[in-house]
Design an enzyme around this catalytic site. Structure first.
Site, PDB file in Angstrom:
ATOM      1  N   GLN A  95       0.995  -1.019  -0.436  1.00  0.00           N
ATOM      2  CA  GLN A  95       0.150  -0.093   0.381  1.00  0.00           C
ATOM      3  C   GLN A  95       1.237   0.632   0.175  1.00  0.00           C
ATOM      4  OE1 GLN A  95      -3.769  -0.580   2.943  1.00  0.00           O
ATOM      5  NE2 GLN A  95      -2.165  -2.125   3.301  1.00  0.00           N
ATOM      6  N   ASN A  96       2.672   1.065   0.329  1.00  0.00           N
ATOM      7  CA  ASN A  96       3.318   1.789   0.233  1.00  0.00           C
ATOM      8  C   ASN A  96       3.797   2.890  -0.960  1.00  0.00           C
ATOM      9  OD1 ASN A  96       3.190   1.430   3.014  1.00  0.00           O
ATOM     10  ND2 ASN A  96       5.018   0.658   2.766  1.00  0.00           N
ATOM     11  N   HIS A 113      -1.715   1.191  -4.645  1.00  0.00           N
ATOM     12  CA  HIS A 113      -1.739   2.547  -3.845  1.00  0.00           C
ATOM     13  C   HIS A 113      -1.060   3.610  -4.798  1.00  0.00           C
ATOM     14  CE1 HIS A 113      -4.109   2.031   0.008  1.00  0.00           C
ATOM     15  NE2 HIS A 113      -4.570   1.859  -1.392  1.00  0.00           N
ATOM     16  N   CYS A 142       2.627  19.364 -17.007  1.00  0.00           N
ATOM     17  CA  CYS A 142       2.676  18.926 -18.451  1.00  0.00           C
ATOM     18  C   CYS A 142       3.002  19.280 -19.232  1.00  0.00           C
ATOM     19  CB  CYS A 142       1.576  17.778 -18.829  1.00  0.00           C
ATOM     20  SG  CYS A 142       1.747  16.773 -19.880  1.00  0.00           S
ATOM     21  N   THR A 182       0.627  -2.718   8.842  1.00  0.00           N
ATOM     22  CA  THR A 182      -0.349  -2.639   8.476  1.00  0.00           C
ATOM     23  C   THR A 182      -1.491  -2.203   8.967  1.00  0.00           C
ATOM     24  OG1 THR A 182      -2.438  -2.080   6.711  1.00  0.00           O
ATOM     25  CG2 THR A 182      -1.714  -4.407   6.749  1.00  0.00           C
ATOM     26  N   SER A 183      -2.338  -1.285   8.819  1.00  0.00           N
ATOM     27  CA  SER A 183      -3.499  -1.026  10.496  1.00  0.00           C
ATOM     28  C   SER A 183      -4.284  -2.286   9.959  1.00  0.00           C
ATOM     29  CB  SER A 183      -3.806   0.485  10.733  1.00  0.00           C
ATOM     30  OG  SER A 183      -4.084   1.209   9.576  1.00  0.00           O
ATOM     31  N   GLU A 209       1.275  -3.208  16.447  1.00  0.00           N
ATOM     32  CA  GLU A 209       0.024  -3.361  17.764  1.00  0.00           C
ATOM     33  C   GLU A 209      -0.785  -4.033  17.205  1.00  0.00           C
ATOM     34  OE1 GLU A 209      -1.377   0.722  17.828  1.00  0.00           O
ATOM     35  OE2 GLU A 209      -1.621   1.309  15.630  1.00  0.00           O
TER      36      GLU A 209
HETATM   37  P1  OAD Z   1      -1.812   3.352   8.665  1.00  0.00           P
HETATM   38  O1  OAD Z   1      -0.187   4.005   9.188  1.00  0.00           O
HETATM   39  O2  OAD Z   1      -2.952   2.926   8.441  1.00  0.00           O
HETATM   40  O3  OAD Z   1      -0.969   1.571   9.697  1.00  0.00           O
HETATM   41  C1  OAD Z   1       0.506   1.501   9.722  1.00  0.00           C
HETATM   42  C2  OAD Z   1       0.173   0.325  11.136  1.00  0.00           C
HETATM   43  O4  OAD Z   1       2.435  -0.063  11.383  1.00  0.00           O
HETATM   44  C3  OAD Z   1      -0.195   0.476  12.466  1.00  0.00           C
HETATM   45  O5  OAD Z   1      -0.681  -0.449  12.768  1.00  0.00           O
HETATM   46  C4  OAD Z   1       1.231   0.595  13.834  1.00  0.00           C
HETATM   47  O6  OAD Z   1       1.193   0.978  14.477  1.00  0.00           O
HETATM   48  C5  OAD Z   1       2.385   0.022  12.982  1.00  0.00           C
HETATM   49  N1  OAD Z   1       3.812   0.079  12.793  1.00  0.00           N
HETATM   50  C6  OAD Z   1       4.242   1.071  12.896  1.00  0.00           C
HETATM   51  N2  OAD Z   1       5.559   1.367  13.359  1.00  0.00           N
HETATM   52  C7  OAD Z   1       5.470   0.068  12.790  1.00  0.00           C
HETATM   53  C8  OAD Z   1       7.275  -1.209  13.118  1.00  0.00           C
HETATM   54  N3  OAD Z   1       8.834  -0.545  12.816  1.00  0.00           N
HETATM   55  N4  OAD Z   1       6.839  -2.359  12.676  1.00  0.00           N
HETATM   56  C9  OAD Z   1       5.061  -2.895  12.202  1.00  0.00           C
HETATM   57  N5  OAD Z   1       4.710  -1.891  12.264  1.00  0.00           N
HETATM   58  C10 OAD Z   1       4.841  -1.154  12.410  1.00  0.00           C
HETATM   59  O7  OAD Z   1      -0.770   2.502   7.547  1.00  0.00           O
HETATM   60  P2  OAD Z   1      -1.120   1.812   6.387  1.00  0.00           P
HETATM   61  O8  OAD Z   1      -2.369   0.557   6.603  1.00  0.00           O
HETATM   62  O9  OAD Z   1      -0.640   1.860   5.007  1.00  0.00           O
HETATM   63  O10 OAD Z   1      -3.155   5.270   1.391  1.00  0.00           O
HETATM   64  O11 OAD Z   1      -2.806   2.919   5.819  1.00  0.00           O
HETATM   65  C11 OAD Z   1      -3.227   2.428   4.761  1.00  0.00           C
HETATM   66  C12 OAD Z   1      -3.642   3.599   4.242  1.00  0.00           C
HETATM   67  O12 OAD Z   1      -4.300   4.418   4.552  1.00  0.00           O
HETATM   68  C13 OAD Z   1      -2.525   3.914   2.682  1.00  0.00           C
HETATM   69  O13 OAD Z   1      -1.747   3.508   1.893  1.00  0.00           O
HETATM   70  C14 OAD Z   1      -2.531   5.531   2.786  1.00  0.00           C
HETATM   71  C15 OAD Z   1      -3.674   5.593   3.793  1.00  0.00           C
HETATM   72  O14 OAD Z   1      -4.968   6.423   3.994  1.00  0.00           O
HETATM   73  C16 OAD Z   1      -3.719   6.128   0.433  1.00  0.00           C
HETATM   74  O15 OAD Z   1      -2.851   6.797   1.223  1.00  0.00           O
HETATM   75  C17 OAD Z   1      -4.436   6.055  -0.739  1.00  0.00           C
END
Ligand code: OAD
Length: 234
Positions: A95-96, A113, A142, A182-183, A209
């Site tokens: 998703q990154n 994404h 552009c 990912t959350s 978490e």
């Molecule tokens: P989030 O920021 O929602 O979640 C990141 C998760 O990683 C959280 O649950 C943290 O606890 C965990 N975390 C933090 N540090 C960590 C570490 N060192 N090791 C392991 N886990 C760790 O990010 P995403 O789930 O990627 O979309 O969010 C999904 C989407 O929401 C993103 O791609 C973005 C956002 O809105 C768009 O921009 C379209």
């Protein structure tokens, strides 16, 4: 145990989110130290925000590009890149948008994404790389005179159907799935681990978490991804 299962697995899928890049210095969206608290991505990463004020949205992306540009992949990215080398059928779904997986050597990487280093012409839909940091002229324009936008999927927009289909097939057919940083609240990615499990895969989550999927996977390892991957190394 996990390493043994990984060695035996014929088809491996890995899903990553912002947490995998946290130890490289990329702010996450949610959770401890999340970008969410200072900025609200849901107000900036939308087509409506861009139509209203493209300069403001580009300033936000410019700031993020400046943060990400000097950063290096960490142990987690490297573990995943090594895993790909040792697995015949491997798909990384991220998703990154930071490009750190590719910088670590990952090849078969599906970016759900988009990518912060790519831009797209709003008129011609032409996509190309624009890696200047910082971008001096905001919003960038552009050759055809139209505004360029980040080649990123914003809130309220659909994912590329081709990208979705590749990701979905990998998820449905894998026999081992790893979900990292990912959350698990943003769809459709949040459903991928459950789809994999329903189709017989062994699913392991690694996250700092607990998440809504923690109770629905085979193993949930709570901690920093880099540290957990360090311990997983055979
Ligand atoms: P989030 O920021 O929602 O979640 C990141 C998760 O990683 C959280 O649950 C943290 O606890 C965990 N975390 C933090 N540090 C960590 C570490 N060192 N090791 C392991 N886990 C760790 O990010 P995403 O789930 O990627 O979309 O969010 C999904 C989407 O929401 C993103 O791609 C973005 C956002 O809105 C768009 O921009 C379209």
């Amino acid at each position: 145990m996990i390493i043994d299962l990984l060695k035996k697995a014929k088809k491996v899928a890995v899903l990553t989110g912002a947490g995998i890049s946290a130890e490289s210095g990329v702010p996450t969206f949610r959770g401890e130290g999340g970008l969410w608290r200072n900025y609200n991505p849901q107000e900036l990463a939308t087509p409506e925000a861009f139509a209203r004020d493209p300069g403001l949205v580009w300033e936000w992306y410019n700031w993020r590009r400046e943060i990400i540009h000097p950063l290096e992949p960490n142990k987690g990215h490297k573990f995943i890149a090594d895993l790909e080398k040792n697995t015949s059928d491997f798909t990384l779904i991220t998703q990154n948008i930071d490009g750190l997986h590719q910088k670590a050597g990952s090849k078969n990487c599906v970016e759900l994404h988009g990518n912060i280093w790519r831009v797209r012409c709003v008129r011609e839909e032409k996509v190309f790389e624009l890696s200047d940091v910082p971008l001096k002229d905001i919003p960038p324009v552009c050759e055809c005179g139209s505004i360029l936008r980040p080649d990123i999927v914003w809130f309220g927009e659909s994912l590329d159907p081709e990208v979705m289909s590749i990701a979905y097939n990998a998820v449905k057919n894998c026999d081992f799935m790893m979900v990292v940083g990912t959350s698990a609240v943003v769809q459709p990615a949040a459903s991928f681990p459950l789809i994999a499990r329903q189709n017989g895969a062994y699913v392991v989550e690694i996250n700092a978490e607990k998440t809504p999927i923690s109770g629905m996977v085979d193993e949930s390892l709570i901690g920093k991804a880099g540290e957990i991957f360090g311990k997983l190394k055979p």
